[in-house]
Design a protein around this motif. Structure first.
Motif, short mmCIF file in Angstrom:
data_model
loop_
_atom_site.label_atom_id
_atom_site.label_comp_id
_atom_site.label_asym_id
_atom_site.label_seq_id
_atom_site.Cartn_x
_atom_site.Cartn_y
_atom_site.Cartn_z
N ASP A 1 0.83 -1.20 0.00
CA ASP A 1 0.00 0.00 0.00
C ASP A 1 0.87 1.25 0.00
OD1 ASP A 1 0.97 0.25 2.59
OD2 ASP A 1 -0.86 -0.53 3.52
N GLY A 2 0.21 2.42 0.14
CA GLY A 2 0.93 3.68 0.06
C GLY A 2 1.96 3.87 1.15
N GLN A 3 1.64 3.46 2.38
CA GLN A 3 2.60 3.60 3.49
C GLN A 3 3.81 2.70 3.28
OE1 GLN A 3 2.46 5.88 5.87
NE2 GLN A 3 0.56 6.67 4.97
N GLU A 4 3.57 1.47 2.86
CA GLU A 4 4.69 0.56 2.62
C GLU A 4 5.54 1.03 1.43
OE1 GLU A 4 2.46 -2.98 2.09
OE2 GLU A 4 2.59 -3.58 4.19
N LEU A 5 4.88 1.66 0.45
CA LEU A 5 5.64 2.20 -0.69
C LEU A 5 6.59 3.30 -0.23
CD1 LEU A 5 6.26 2.58 -3.69
CD2 LEU A 5 4.19 3.97 -3.88
N LEU A 6 6.12 4.18 0.65
CA LEU A 6 6.99 5.24 1.16
C LEU A 6 8.13 4.66 2.00
CD1 LEU A 6 4.38 7.98 2.17
CD2 LEU A 6 5.84 7.91 0.15
N ARG A 7 7.86 3.61 2.76
CA ARG A 7 8.94 2.98 3.54
C ARG A 7 9.95 2.31 2.62
NH1 ARG A 7 7.22 -1.16 6.66
NH2 ARG A 7 8.90 -0.88 8.17
N TRP A 8 9.46 1.72 1.52
CA TRP A 8 10.38 1.16 0.53
C TRP A 8 11.22 2.26 -0.11
CZ3 TRP A 8 8.67 -0.87 -4.94
CH2 TRP A 8 9.78 -1.39 -5.61
N GLN A 9 10.60 3.38 -0.42
CA GLN A 9 11.34 4.49 -1.02
C GLN A 9 12.42 5.01 -0.08
OE1 GLN A 9 8.95 7.95 -1.96
NE2 GLN A 9 10.74 9.27 -1.74
N ASP A 10 12.09 5.12 1.20
CA ASP A 10 13.04 5.67 2.17
C ASP A 10 14.06 4.65 2.63
OD1 ASP A 10 11.69 8.05 1.98
OD2 ASP A 10 10.43 7.68 3.73
N GLY A 11 13.95 3.40 2.20
CA GLY A 11 14.93 2.40 2.58
C GLY A 11 14.77 1.87 3.98
N VAL A 12 13.62 2.13 4.61
CA VAL A 12 13.40 1.65 5.99
C VAL A 12 12.42 0.48 6.01
CG1 VAL A 12 13.89 3.89 7.00
CG2 VAL A 12 11.55 3.35 6.33
N GLY A 13 11.90 0.08 4.89
CA GLY A 13 10.97 -1.04 4.81
C GLY A 13 11.48 -2.08 3.84
N PRO A 14 10.89 -3.27 3.85
CA PRO A 14 11.36 -4.34 2.98
C PRO A 14 11.02 -4.06 1.51
CG PRO A 14 9.36 -5.01 4.10
CD PRO A 14 9.75 -3.69 4.69
N ARG A 15 11.86 -4.59 0.63
CA ARG A 15 11.52 -4.57 -0.78
C ARG A 15 10.43 -5.59 -1.03
NH1 ARG A 15 16.58 -3.15 1.37
NH2 ARG A 15 17.78 -1.91 -0.12
N PRO A 16 9.63 -5.42 -2.04
CA PRO A 16 8.49 -6.33 -2.23
C PRO A 16 8.91 -7.77 -2.52
CG PRO A 16 8.69 -4.81 -4.09
CD PRO A 16 9.61 -4.31 -3.04
N TRP A 17 10.13 -7.99 -2.96
CA TRP A 17 10.57 -9.36 -3.26
C TRP A 17 11.32 -10.01 -2.11
CZ3 TRP A 17 12.31 -5.01 -5.89
CH2 TRP A 17 13.59 -4.55 -5.57
N GLU A 18 11.50 -9.30 -1.01
CA GLU A 18 12.19 -9.87 0.13
C GLU A 18 11.30 -10.85 0.87
OE1 GLU A 18 15.38 -6.29 1.08
OE2 GLU A 18 13.61 -6.52 2.33
N PRO A 19 11.87 -11.83 1.59
CA PRO A 19 11.06 -12.89 2.21
C PRO A 19 10.02 -12.37 3.18
CG PRO A 19 13.38 -13.50 2.18
CD PRO A 19 13.32 -12.08 1.70
N GLU A 20 10.34 -11.35 4.00
CA GLU A 20 9.36 -10.87 4.97
C GLU A 20 8.18 -10.22 4.29
OE1 GLU A 20 12.94 -7.98 5.12
OE2 GLU A 20 12.52 -10.11 4.84
N SER A 21 8.45 -9.57 3.11
CA SER A 21 7.35 -8.94 2.39
C SER A 21 6.49 -9.99 1.72
CB SER A 21 7.89 -7.96 1.33
OG SER A 21 6.85 -7.39 0.60
N VAL A 22 7.08 -11.02 1.15
CA VAL A 22 6.32 -12.09 0.51
C VAL A 22 5.52 -12.85 1.54
CG1 VAL A 22 6.53 -14.20 -0.85
CG2 VAL A 22 7.99 -12.27 -1.37
N ALA A 23 6.11 -13.12 2.69
CA ALA A 23 5.38 -13.84 3.73
C ALA A 23 4.20 -13.01 4.23
CB ALA A 23 6.31 -14.18 4.89
N GLY A 24 4.37 -11.69 4.30
CA GLY A 24 3.28 -10.84 4.76
C GLY A 24 2.14 -10.80 3.77
#
Length: 275
Positions: free
Chosen positions: A252-275
């Protein structure tokens, strides 16, 4: 007794001679009319493309007519050349004055505004900040206004995030007949990521039908190892439920901003896929 003398008869010219003279007259008249028409057309074309030269020609022609009327006065070639040079100089000064007093080009009108996904109008002069490397990411999460981009720019921004984080063979394929794939990329470990971009406003959430259409093509058609739906808004509960069943990553939009800022997982990382 004187015999009266007869007056001599006038000798008639032959009919053949008169016909030849008349024909010659009309031929000369046709030639003169043709020359006059050619001169008029040439002068008209010159007046349209070279106004200064047209003015000069008019002045020279006027001077020639005035000189012809003064039969008693002899005009030398040098005098005629001086008159022509003066006329050309005057025409040049006239053209230069016209260029100096010409009005400046009209100022550019207001930049056309475009409509955002929520139906509002946004200024086309707004630009998107360049994405920085992960180790130099700004703490301001609102630096990139994804809602202000058009769909193509939003897809390009997502592709730039993939490139920034080490993906290879990143390509924007969104458009007519894309079958749900907007961005495709290869992760650093070799997996194929297929991303669908949904640029919605906050009040418009991604529904289950959108996710279902993407789920029908991302794995079977595109052969994705990781299927991702990225949006600037949020997902409905049925959409999240369907995505979890099919193994589709919802960002979503919040996770996209965290991905942009480098503080959240990339969408292909295991924690993001598991979520």
């Amino acid at each position: 007794m004187a015999v009266p003398t007869r007056a001599p008869r006038a000798v008639r010219r032959s009919r053949r001679f008169e016909l030849r003279a008349t024909a010659l007259y009309f031929v000369l008249l046709a030639v003169i009319l043709t020359l006059v028409g050619t001169v008029v057309r040439t002068a008209t074309a010159a007046a349209e493309h070279r106004p200064a030269w047209a003015v000069a020609l008019v002045l020279v022609g006027t001077g020639g007519v005035v000189a012809a009327c003064r039969r008693r006065r002899r005009i030398s070639a040098a005098r005629l050349a001086r008159h022509a040079a003066g006329a050309l100089d005057e025409a040049t000064r006239t053209a230069a004055g016209a260029l100096d007093t010409a009005s400046p080009p009209p100022a550019a009108g207001p930049v056309a505004a475009r409509t955002d996904p929520c139906g509002g109008r946004i200024d086309a002069e707004r630009t998107v900040a360049l994405l920085e490397p992960v180790n130099e990411v700004s703490a301001d999460t609102g630096e990139t206004g994804y809602e202000e981009l058009d769909p193509t720019e939003f897809e390009q921004a997502i592709a730039e995030l993939c490139r920034r984080d080490g993906c290879l063979d990143v390509d924007v394929v969104g458009g007519a007949g894309d079958l749900g794939a907007d961005v495709v990329a290869r992760t650093p470990d070799g997996r194929l990521v297929v991303i669908q971009c949904k640029q919605y406003c906050e009040a418009n959430r991604v529904g289950s039908q959108d996710v279902q259409r993407f789920g029908g093509t991302c794995f079977t058609i595109h052969g994705a190892d990781v299927a991702v739906v990225v949006t600037t808004s949020d997902f409905t509960a049925p959409a999240i439920e369907y995505a979890e069943q099919c193994g589709i990553v919802c960002m979503d939009g919040q996770e996209l901003l965290r991905w942009q800022d480098g503080v959240g997982p990339r969408p292909w990382e295991p924690e993001s896929v598991a979520g």
